[in-house]
Design a protein around this motif. Sequence first.
Motif, PDB file in Angstrom:
ATOM      1  N   GLY A 175       0.825  -1.217   0.000  1.00 53.62           N
ATOM      2  CA  GLY A 175       0.000   0.000   0.000  1.00 53.62           C
ATOM      3  C   GLY A 175       0.853   1.257   0.000  1.00 53.62           C
ATOM      4  N   GLU A 176       1.911   1.266   0.806  1.00 53.50           N
ATOM      5  CA  GLU A 176       2.802   2.427   0.854  1.00 53.50           C
ATOM      6  C   GLU A 176       3.558   2.590  -0.458  1.00 53.50           C
ATOM      7  OE1 GLU A 176       4.311   2.996   5.391  1.00 53.50           O
ATOM      8  OE2 GLU A 176       4.680   1.020   4.508  1.00 53.50           O
ATOM      9  N   ALA A 177       3.875   1.486  -1.108  1.00 55.30           N
ATOM     10  CA  ALA A 177       4.553   1.558  -2.405  1.00 55.30           C
ATOM     11  C   ALA A 177       3.663   2.280  -3.417  1.00 55.30           C
ATOM     12  CB  ALA A 177       4.902   0.161  -2.898  1.00 55.30           C
ATOM     13  N   MET A 178       2.380   1.914  -3.455  1.00 50.89           N
ATOM     14  CA  MET A 178       1.442   2.547  -4.383  1.00 50.89           C
ATOM     15  C   MET A 178       1.274   4.028  -4.050  1.00 50.89           C
ATOM     16  SD  MET A 178       0.187  -0.081  -6.311  1.00 50.89           S
ATOM     17  CE  MET A 178      -1.540   0.002  -6.730  1.00 50.89           C
ATOM     18  N   ARG A 179       1.156   4.334  -2.782  1.00 51.99           N
ATOM     19  CA  ARG A 179       0.958   5.733  -2.379  1.00 51.99           C
ATOM     20  C   ARG A 179       2.188   6.572  -2.726  1.00 51.99           C
ATOM     21  NH1 ARG A 179       2.018   8.601   2.411  1.00 51.99           N
ATOM     22  NH2 ARG A 179       0.707  10.447   2.675  1.00 51.99           N
ATOM     23  N   ALA A 180       3.371   5.993  -2.593  1.00 48.52           N
ATOM     24  CA  ALA A 180       4.600   6.730  -2.914  1.00 48.52           C
ATOM     25  C   ALA A 180       4.618   7.143  -4.382  1.00 48.52           C
ATOM     26  CB  ALA A 180       5.818   5.862  -2.591  1.00 48.52           C
ATOM     27  N   VAL A 181       4.214   6.225  -5.255  1.00 48.89           N
ATOM     28  CA  VAL A 181       4.204   6.554  -6.680  1.00 48.89           C
ATOM     29  C   VAL A 181       3.164   7.635  -6.961  1.00 48.89           C
ATOM     30  CG1 VAL A 181       4.059   5.652  -9.021  1.00 48.89           C
ATOM     31  CG2 VAL A 181       4.920   4.188  -7.197  1.00 48.89           C
ATOM     32  N   GLU A 182       2.031   7.567  -6.291  1.00 46.58           N
ATOM     33  CA  GLU A 182       0.986   8.571  -6.491  1.00 46.58           C
ATOM     34  C   GLU A 182       1.472   9.959  -6.058  1.00 46.58           C
ATOM     35  OE1 GLU A 182      -2.156   6.863  -4.225  1.00 46.58           O
ATOM     36  OE2 GLU A 182      -2.671   5.366  -5.761  1.00 46.58           O
ATOM     37  N   ILE A 183       2.189  10.028  -4.946  1.00 48.04           N
ATOM     38  CA  ILE A 183       2.745  11.314  -4.490  1.00 48.04           C
ATOM     39  C   ILE A 183       3.791  11.816  -5.473  1.00 48.04           C
ATOM     40  CG2 ILE A 183       4.143  12.421  -2.688  1.00 48.04           C
ATOM     41  CD1 ILE A 183       2.708  10.626  -0.643  1.00 48.04           C
ATOM     42  N   ALA A 184       4.611  10.911  -5.981  1.00 49.40           N
ATOM     43  CA  ALA A 184       5.624  11.300  -6.964  1.00 49.40           C
ATOM     44  C   ALA A 184       4.965  11.851  -8.218  1.00 49.40           C
ATOM     45  CB  ALA A 184       6.503  10.101  -7.303  1.00 49.40           C
ATOM     46  N   GLN A 185       3.934  11.163  -8.699  1.00 52.53           N
ATOM     47  CA  GLN A 185       3.218  11.618  -9.900  1.00 52.53           C
ATOM     48  C   GLN A 185       2.638  13.018  -9.709  1.00 52.53           C
ATOM     49  OE1 GLN A 185       0.363   8.404 -10.502  1.00 52.53           O
ATOM     50  NE2 GLN A 185       1.180   8.134 -12.577  1.00 52.53           N
ATOM     51  N   ALA A 186       2.149  13.288  -8.507  1.00 52.86           N
ATOM     52  CA  ALA A 186       1.489  14.567  -8.244  1.00 52.86           C
ATOM     53  C   ALA A 186       2.478  15.735  -8.188  1.00 52.86           C
ATOM     54  CB  ALA A 186       0.713  14.481  -6.931  1.00 52.86           C
ATOM     55  N   ASN A 187       3.745  15.428  -7.909  1.00 54.10           N
ATOM     56  CA  ASN A 187       4.715  16.508  -7.689  1.00 54.10           C
ATOM     57  C   ASN A 187       5.864  16.546  -8.688  1.00 54.10           C
ATOM     58  OD1 ASN A 187       3.903  17.771  -4.925  1.00 54.10           O
ATOM     59  ND2 ASN A 187       3.768  15.563  -4.595  1.00 54.10           N
ATOM     60  N   PHE A 188       6.070  15.457  -9.428  1.00 58.28           N
ATOM     61  CA  PHE A 188       7.213  15.379 -10.338  1.00 58.28           C
ATOM     62  C   PHE A 188       6.765  14.844 -11.691  1.00 58.28           C
ATOM     63  CE2 PHE A 188       8.877  15.185  -6.102  1.00 58.28           C
ATOM     64  CZ  PHE A 188      10.066  15.906  -6.144  1.00 58.28           C
ATOM     65  N   ASP A 189       7.242  15.475 -12.761  1.00 58.05           N
ATOM     66  CA  ASP A 189       6.927  14.934 -14.081  1.00 58.05           C
ATOM     67  C   ASP A 189       8.023  13.999 -14.570  1.00 58.05           C
ATOM     68  OD1 ASP A 189       8.947  16.677 -14.667  1.00 58.05           O
ATOM     69  OD2 ASP A 189       7.808  17.904 -16.090  1.00 58.05           O
ATOM     70  N   ASN A 190       9.076  13.832 -13.762  1.00 54.52           N
ATOM     71  CA  ASN A 190      10.166  12.934 -14.131  1.00 54.52           C
ATOM     72  C   ASN A 190      10.526  12.088 -12.913  1.00 54.52           C
ATOM     73  OD1 ASN A 190      12.159  11.706 -15.607  1.00 54.52           O
ATOM     74  ND2 ASN A 190      13.562  13.445 -15.635  1.00 54.52           N
ATOM     75  N   PHE A 191      10.321  10.781 -13.031  1.00 51.78           N
ATOM     76  CA  PHE A 191      10.672   9.905 -11.907  1.00 51.78           C
ATOM     77  C   PHE A 191      11.021   8.521 -12.429  1.00 51.78           C
ATOM     78  CE2 PHE A 191       6.076   9.655 -12.386  1.00 51.78           C
ATOM     79  CZ  PHE A 191       5.798   8.301 -12.302  1.00 51.78           C
ATOM     80  N   ASN A 192      11.767   7.802 -11.622  1.00 50.56           N
ATOM     81  CA  ASN A 192      12.193   6.440 -11.920  1.00 50.56           C
ATOM     82  C   ASN A 192      11.639   5.514 -10.840  1.00 50.56           C
ATOM     83  OD1 ASN A 192      14.014   4.158 -12.839  1.00 50.56           O
ATOM     84  ND2 ASN A 192      14.896   4.546 -10.818  1.00 50.56           N
ATOM     85  N   LEU A 193      11.224   4.325 -11.257  1.00 46.39           N
ATOM     86  CA  LEU A 193      10.826   3.287 -10.312  1.00 46.39           C
ATOM     87  C   LEU A 193      11.866   2.181 -10.335  1.00 46.39           C
ATOM     88  CD1 LEU A 193       6.978   2.946 -10.994  1.00 46.39           C
ATOM     89  CD2 LEU A 193       8.151   4.469  -9.395  1.00 46.39           C
ATOM     90  N   ASP A 194      12.420   1.860  -9.173  1.00 43.45           N
ATOM     91  CA  ASP A 194      13.337   0.732  -9.016  1.00 43.45           C
ATOM     92  C   ASP A 194      12.530  -0.515  -8.675  1.00 43.45           C
ATOM     93  OD1 ASP A 194      15.752   1.924  -9.502  1.00 43.45           O
ATOM     94  OD2 ASP A 194      16.420   1.977  -7.424  1.00 43.45           O
ATOM     95  N   LEU A 195      12.700  -1.561  -9.480  1.00 46.09           N
ATOM     96  CA  LEU A 195      12.095  -2.854  -9.171  1.00 46.09           C
ATOM     97  C   LEU A 195      13.179  -3.923  -9.205  1.00 46.09           C
ATOM     98  CD1 LEU A 195       8.806  -2.930 -11.296  1.00 46.09           C
ATOM     99  CD2 LEU A 195       8.992  -2.639  -8.822  1.00 46.09           C
TER     100      LEU A 195
END
Length: 412
Positions: A175-195
């Motif tokens: 759940g926190e992983a999903m929320r982190a991406v949502e916060i990133a999307q809301a504030n940054f137009d450039n981001f990387n996800l490490d998997l």
Amino acid sequence: MIPIKVVGAGHKTEPRSPASSALQYLQPGALNLAALPPLSLYIHFPWCVRKCPYCDFNSHEARGEFPEQEYLDAVRLDLEQSLPLIWGRKVYTVFIGGGTPSLMSAKGLDQLLSMVRTLLPLEIDAEITMEANPGTFEAEKFKSYRASGVNRLSIGIQSFNADHLKALGRIHDDGEAMRAVEIAQANFDNFNLDLMYALPSQTLAQAEKDLATALSFAPPHLSLYHLTMEPNTVFAKFPPALPDDDASADMQDMIAETTAAAGFEHYEVSAYAQRGRRGRHNMNYWEFGDYLGIGAGAHSKISFPHRILRQARFKQPESYIKAAQAGNPVQEEHEISRADMGFEFMLNTLRLTEGFSPNLFGERTGMGINAIDAPLNAAEAKGLIYRDHTIIRPTELGQRFLNDLQQMFLGA
């Protein structure tokens, strides 16, 4: 950042008097760089909430409060003392890594980036990346990070599967992983996800679901790492049950097909990007560019017209702070020898799936490409590389056996 072992000791700065500079031309085996490569800045933040069992980076558990201000003061001293090595050179990218830099307060991050802008000539559109872990995401803090100048996030998701996150020792859940991406999307137009993949007891279907979840957020960039058992980690001492080689290969094939179908360019061993969204900072590493590394345990590679210098800072935060206060945070330093230059260059550039121009070798090493003719010929004969007058690149076979290919250039 790719850690490279550094040997030697002492601290030197590039000679600035005309006489000492002229002596460089008389040094046997001196290099001859026609121009210096692009320069990046790496800043290491050494603390994390909990050390992950697979992690071999220089990270230290923050037991209670950590000395943020004292550390930032030491980083400033470190940067000030390093300036003579890079006088007059513009910085094109900044990367704040760790540890978990997102443990830093909004005020501390603002102070750090203000310091960088004050002391360095930063390119106007410089890429400024910060690593962040989901367990530390607070919407207001990340808005402040963006306002301070961070324009790219690299988020350590690792998996969206709760059981796999627990097996990896992560402090966040799905759940926190999903929320982190949502916060990133809301504030940054450039981001990387490490998997990560090939996780303990992971199936192909589970790896496929992780990737599908990541792609559902339309990230500009993905980093997809095969879990490896690194020396001096908990997993190395107590290895978990991992998928076998065939299962891991199936996951790699699935990743290649799925990312390609989603329009991602696979431009480096573990890096996938939408068109025009490649990570500029890491590209500079892979193209054997220069970087000044400050902070505990950080590594530097700095070129001069006739030599290339490597440095490493003290690793323990307390030792680093004391050393910076004493005027020398550099623990180890050496110049790259001509004998090692080919290997160091190829160790990085062979990670690029599209390869590199033979001219880049001369530009970044000050040596002719004929210096590595023997291993190039041997690698070509084994079908590990393709080359012509415009490009040298690993073949699909070379990418599968990259470590063996890189080793061929040792002592070249």
